[in-house]
Design a protein around this motif. Structure first.
Motif, PDB file in Angstrom:
ATOM      1  N   GLU A   1       1.015  -1.084   0.292  1.00 44.79           N
ATOM      2  CA  GLU A   1       0.111  -0.024   0.072  1.00 44.79           C
ATOM      3  C   GLU A   1       1.321   1.446   0.054  1.00 44.79           C
ATOM      4  O   GLU A   1       1.625   1.252   0.644  1.00 44.79           O
ATOM      5  N   GLY A   2       0.322   2.843  -0.708  1.00 43.37           N
ATOM      6  CA  GLY A   2       1.178   3.515  -1.022  1.00 43.37           C
ATOM      7  C   GLY A   2       2.563   3.415  -1.731  1.00 43.37           C
ATOM      8  O   GLY A   2       3.319   4.563  -1.522  1.00 43.37           O
ATOM      9  N   ASP A   3       2.769   2.147  -2.106  1.00 38.16           N
ATOM     10  CA  ASP A   3       3.976   1.966  -3.102  1.00 38.16           C
ATOM     11  C   ASP A   3       3.876   3.115  -4.378  1.00 38.16           C
ATOM     12  O   ASP A   3       2.907   3.231  -5.150  1.00 38.16           O
ATOM     13  N   ALA A   4       5.104   3.357  -5.864  1.00 39.70           N
ATOM     14  CA  ALA A   4       4.957   3.428  -6.217  1.00 39.70           C
ATOM     15  C   ALA A   4       5.860   2.525  -7.303  1.00 39.70           C
ATOM     16  O   ALA A   4       7.045   1.766  -6.743  1.00 39.70           O
ATOM     17  N   VAL A   5       4.782   2.243  -7.807  1.00 43.31           N
ATOM     18  CA  VAL A   5       5.632   0.984  -9.498  1.00 43.31           C
ATOM     19  C   VAL A   5       5.919   1.166 -10.513  1.00 43.31           C
ATOM     20  O   VAL A   5       4.273   2.208 -10.971  1.00 43.31           O
ATOM     21  N   PHE A   6       6.704   0.582 -11.522  1.00 41.43           N
ATOM     22  CA  PHE A   6       6.123   0.670 -12.495  1.00 41.43           C
ATOM     23  C   PHE A   6       5.643  -0.314 -13.290  1.00 41.43           C
ATOM     24  O   PHE A   6       6.712  -1.044 -13.254  1.00 41.43           O
ATOM     25  N   LEU A   7       5.087  -0.440 -14.018  1.00 41.55           N
ATOM     26  CA  LEU A   7       4.732  -1.374 -15.047  1.00 41.55           C
ATOM     27  C   LEU A   7       5.334  -1.479 -16.237  1.00 41.55           C
ATOM     28  O   LEU A   7       4.125  -0.504 -17.000  1.00 41.55           O
TER      29      LEU A   7
ATOM     30  N   ALA B   1      -5.359  -3.679  -8.953  1.00 43.25           N
ATOM     31  CA  ALA B   1      -7.266  -2.749  -8.574  1.00 43.25           C
ATOM     32  C   ALA B   1      -7.540  -2.980  -6.975  1.00 43.25           C
ATOM     33  O   ALA B   1      -7.931  -1.973  -7.134  1.00 43.25           O
ATOM     34  N   ARG B   2      -6.953  -4.163  -6.619  1.00 43.94           N
ATOM     35  CA  ARG B   2      -7.688  -3.977  -4.823  1.00 43.94           C
ATOM     36  C   ARG B   2      -6.937  -3.249  -4.321  1.00 43.94           C
ATOM     37  O   ARG B   2      -7.404  -3.163  -2.722  1.00 43.94           O
ATOM     38  N   PHE B   3      -5.487  -2.313  -4.551  1.00 42.58           N
ATOM     39  CA  PHE B   3      -5.211  -0.945  -3.816  1.00 42.58           C
ATOM     40  C   PHE B   3      -6.040  -0.199  -3.248  1.00 42.58           C
ATOM     41  O   PHE B   3      -6.947   0.265  -4.461  1.00 42.58           O
ATOM     42  N   GLU B   4      -5.731   0.543  -2.075  1.00 36.92           N
ATOM     43  CA  GLU B   4      -6.654   1.860  -2.048  1.00 36.92           C
ATOM     44  C   GLU B   4      -5.454   3.015  -2.156  1.00 36.92           C
ATOM     45  O   GLU B   4      -6.082   4.048  -3.148  1.00 36.92           O
ATOM     46  N   ARG B   5      -4.235   2.857  -2.379  1.00 35.79           N
ATOM     47  CA  ARG B   5      -3.064   4.031  -2.817  1.00 35.79           C
ATOM     48  C   ARG B   5      -1.693   3.483  -3.387  1.00 35.79           C
ATOM     49  O   ARG B   5      -0.904   1.874  -3.128  1.00 35.79           O
ATOM     50  N   LEU B   6      -1.793   3.719  -4.435  1.00 38.48           N
ATOM     51  CA  LEU B   6      -0.539   3.723  -5.425  1.00 38.48           C
ATOM     52  C   LEU B   6      -0.319   4.556  -6.686  1.00 38.48           C
ATOM     53  O   LEU B   6      -1.158   5.212  -7.208  1.00 38.48           O
ATOM     54  N   LEU B   7       0.894   4.657  -6.842  1.00 41.11           N
ATOM     55  CA  LEU B   7       1.031   4.959  -8.425  1.00 41.11           C
ATOM     56  C   LEU B   7       1.669   4.323  -9.126  1.00 41.11           C
ATOM     57  O   LEU B   7       2.581   3.206  -8.766  1.00 41.11           O
ATOM     58  N   VAL B   8       0.843   4.191 -10.247  1.00 44.31           N
ATOM     59  CA  VAL B   8       1.337   3.213 -10.922  1.00 44.31           C
ATOM     60  C   VAL B   8       1.771   3.636 -13.089  1.00 44.31           C
ATOM     61  O   VAL B   8       0.890   4.893 -13.256  1.00 44.31           O
ATOM     62  N   VAL B   9       3.309   3.475 -12.991  1.00 48.14           N
ATOM     63  CA  VAL B   9       3.469   4.679 -13.941  1.00 48.14           C
ATOM     64  C   VAL B   9       3.970   3.632 -14.835  1.00 48.14           C
ATOM     65  O   VAL B   9       4.502   2.196 -14.527  1.00 48.14           O
ATOM     66  N   THR B  10       3.347   3.517 -15.999  1.00 56.18           N
ATOM     67  CA  THR B  10       3.475   2.415 -17.454  1.00 56.18           C
ATOM     68  C   THR B  10       3.968   2.921 -18.556  1.00 56.18           C
ATOM     69  O   THR B  10       3.594   4.293 -19.082  1.00 56.18           O
ATOM     70  N   THR B  11       4.374   2.090 -19.563  1.00 55.70           N
ATOM     71  CA  THR B  11       4.661   2.288 -20.910  1.00 55.70           C
ATOM     72  C   THR B  11       3.496   2.048 -21.803  1.00 55.70           C
ATOM     73  O   THR B  11       3.464   1.663 -23.049  1.00 55.70           O
ATOM     74  N   ASP B  12       2.424   1.510 -21.325  1.00 56.30           N
ATOM     75  CA  ASP B  12       1.955   0.558 -21.957  1.00 56.30           C
ATOM     76  C   ASP B  12       0.563   1.128 -22.232  1.00 56.30           C
ATOM     77  O   ASP B  12      -0.237   1.284 -20.848  1.00 56.30           O
TER      78      ASP B  12
ATOM     79  N   ILE C   1       9.354  -5.940 -14.935  1.00 54.80           N
ATOM     80  CA  ILE C   1       9.841  -5.574 -16.220  1.00 54.80           C
ATOM     81  C   ILE C   1       9.337  -6.741 -16.981  1.00 54.80           C
ATOM     82  O   ILE C   1       9.874  -7.695 -16.753  1.00 54.80           O
ATOM     83  N   SER C   2       9.070  -6.777 -18.306  1.00 51.53           N
ATOM     84  CA  SER C   2       8.861  -7.477 -18.872  1.00 51.53           C
ATOM     85  C   SER C   2       9.767  -7.835 -20.895  1.00 51.53           C
ATOM     86  O   SER C   2      10.920  -7.107 -20.171  1.00 51.53           O
ATOM     87  N   ALA C   3      10.039  -8.916 -20.841  1.00 52.30           N
ATOM     88  CA  ALA C   3      11.023  -8.899 -21.919  1.00 52.30           C
ATOM     89  C   ALA C   3      10.137  -9.911 -22.808  1.00 52.30           C
ATOM     90  O   ALA C   3       9.679 -10.744 -22.779  1.00 52.30           O
ATOM     91  N   THR C   4      11.157  -9.458 -24.656  1.00 46.57           N
ATOM     92  CA  THR C   4      11.026 -10.833 -25.200  1.00 46.57           C
ATOM     93  C   THR C   4      11.526 -12.037 -25.601  1.00 46.57           C
ATOM     94  O   THR C   4      11.064 -13.682 -25.595  1.00 46.57           O
ATOM     95  N   ALA C   5      12.479 -12.393 -24.420  1.00 45.43           N
ATOM     96  CA  ALA C   5      13.756 -13.804 -24.320  1.00 45.43           C
ATOM     97  C   ALA C   5      14.021 -12.844 -22.957  1.00 45.43           C
ATOM     98  O   ALA C   5      14.504 -12.528 -22.235  1.00 45.43           O
ATOM     99  N   TRP C   6      14.189 -15.042 -22.804  1.00 47.30           N
ATOM    100  CA  TRP C   6      16.253 -14.460 -20.814  1.00 47.30           C
ATOM    101  C   TRP C   6      16.436 -15.773 -21.471  1.00 47.30           C
ATOM    102  O   TRP C   6      15.699 -16.823 -21.775  1.00 47.30           O
TER     103      TRP C   6
ATOM    104  N   ARG D   1      15.722  -0.468 -18.922  1.00 48.29           N
ATOM    105  CA  ARG D   1      17.130   0.366 -18.261  1.00 48.29           C
ATOM    106  C   ARG D   1      16.771   1.155 -17.841  1.00 48.29           C
ATOM    107  O   ARG D   1      17.116   1.487 -16.146  1.00 48.29           O
ATOM    108  N   THR D   2      16.116   2.065 -17.962  1.00 48.70           N
ATOM    109  CA  THR D   2      16.016   3.490 -17.666  1.00 48.70           C
ATOM    110  C   THR D   2      15.258   3.629 -16.145  1.00 48.70           C
ATOM    111  O   THR D   2      15.348   3.229 -15.080  1.00 48.70           O
ATOM    112  N   ALA D   3      13.794   2.744 -16.664  1.00 50.21           N
ATOM    113  CA  ALA D   3      12.790   2.476 -15.381  1.00 50.21           C
ATOM    114  C   ALA D   3      13.904   1.127 -14.806  1.00 50.21           C
ATOM    115  O   ALA D   3      13.910   1.840 -13.036  1.00 50.21           O
TER     116      ALA D   3
END
Length: 268
Positions: free
Chosen positions: A98-104, A118-129, A178-183, A201-203
């Motif tokens: 709760e209260g986290d800043a998250v990159f998705l 969506a179940r959290f009350e307080r989140l900052l979610v930053v995304t490129t999607d 972080i996601s990846a096309t391959a690993w 890499r920036t995230a």
């Protein structure tokens, strides 16, 4: 009405090949249900395909032997490994508080976290999607949601380019997913596009904790652009179709591998 006849061995194996081409990996129990045959019969078919060099048999199923990279198109990827991605998301969400800043990150594996966030009350979610941003805003308008600026890629429904790095540099994240096309163990997490790799890499550079979310169908493959070596992630979360031998090698290399399985989506 008579039940449809069960497919003969050659027909079954053709169907299994088609399913592996579509999904990248298949589960023994799912195949038995879809084909209307026993688990023993499916295991025999998978072993025959492995002998022919067309599959790699792993615990609970098999994956393609051709190093197939998943399709780039968002519509095609949305139906691939849905159950595995849901399990990965259920394991990954335990790292959010709760209260986290998250990159998705962009992609369907990270997007599987949407209903859980969506179940959290307080989140900052930053995304490129773009899909993630609109879907999360629709079911959780109380959360703070930011879409990084950049060039829109209609194929993946995401943004990339130099503007993304400028936006991400304005944040400090508790966790970057972080996601990846391959690993793979040698080259780490990789991407097919230079600008996407740079955005990831920036995230990562702005995050206290970094977690890679990847399904087993992408394992053992390498794309041209390196995101990060696996041992530099705090956790690599994947599904239970990663071969047991590969799990051992990854852990011996100091990689924090977390396996989400059907029985208990926790580290195994």
């Amino acid at each position: 009405m008579k039940a449809s006849p069960r497919p003969l061995a050659d027909q079954r194996r053709d169907l299994i090949r088609a399913l592996m081409d579509e999904r990248g990996a298949v589960r023994t129990a799912d195949l038995a249900a879809e084909l209307g045959v026993s688990l023993v019969t499916v295991r025999r078919d998978l072993l025959a395909l492995e002998v022919a060099g067309e599959a790699v048999v792993v615990h609970g199923g098999a994956r393609t032997a051709n190093g197939r990279v998943p399709p780039a198109d968002r519509g095609q990827r949305s139906g691939v490994e849905v159950d595995a991605k849901a399990l990965i998301a259920a394991t990954a969400i335990r790292r959010v508080h709760e209260g986290d800043a998250v990159f998705l990150d962009s992609g369907t594996t990270c997007a599987a976290m949407i209903p859980l966030l969506a179940r959290f009350e307080r989140l900052l979610v930053v995304t490129t999607d773009l899909h993630t941003a609109t879907a999360l805003a629709a079911i959780a308008p109380h959360l703070e949601i930011v879409v990084a600026a950049g060039r829109v890629d209609a194929t993946t429904a995401s943004v990339h380019g130099e503007l993304v790095a400028m936006v991400l540099a304005s944040f400090v994240f508790d966790t970057a997913f972080i996601s990846a096309t391959a690993w793979q163990r040698g080259y780490g997490a990789t991407s097919g596009t230079l600008t996407y790799a740079g955005s990831k890499r920036t995230a990562i550079s702005r995050a206290r904790h970094k977690v890679l979310l990847v399904d087993s169908t992408k394992y053992g493959i390498a794309e041209p652009h390196v995101v990060l070596s696996l041992d530099r992630f705090d956790a690599v979360v994947t599904d239970d179709l990663v071969p047991v031998e590969a799990r051992r090698e990854l852990r011996e290399a100091g990689i924090s591998l977390v396996i989400a399985d059907r029985e208990s989506p926790v580290d195994s």
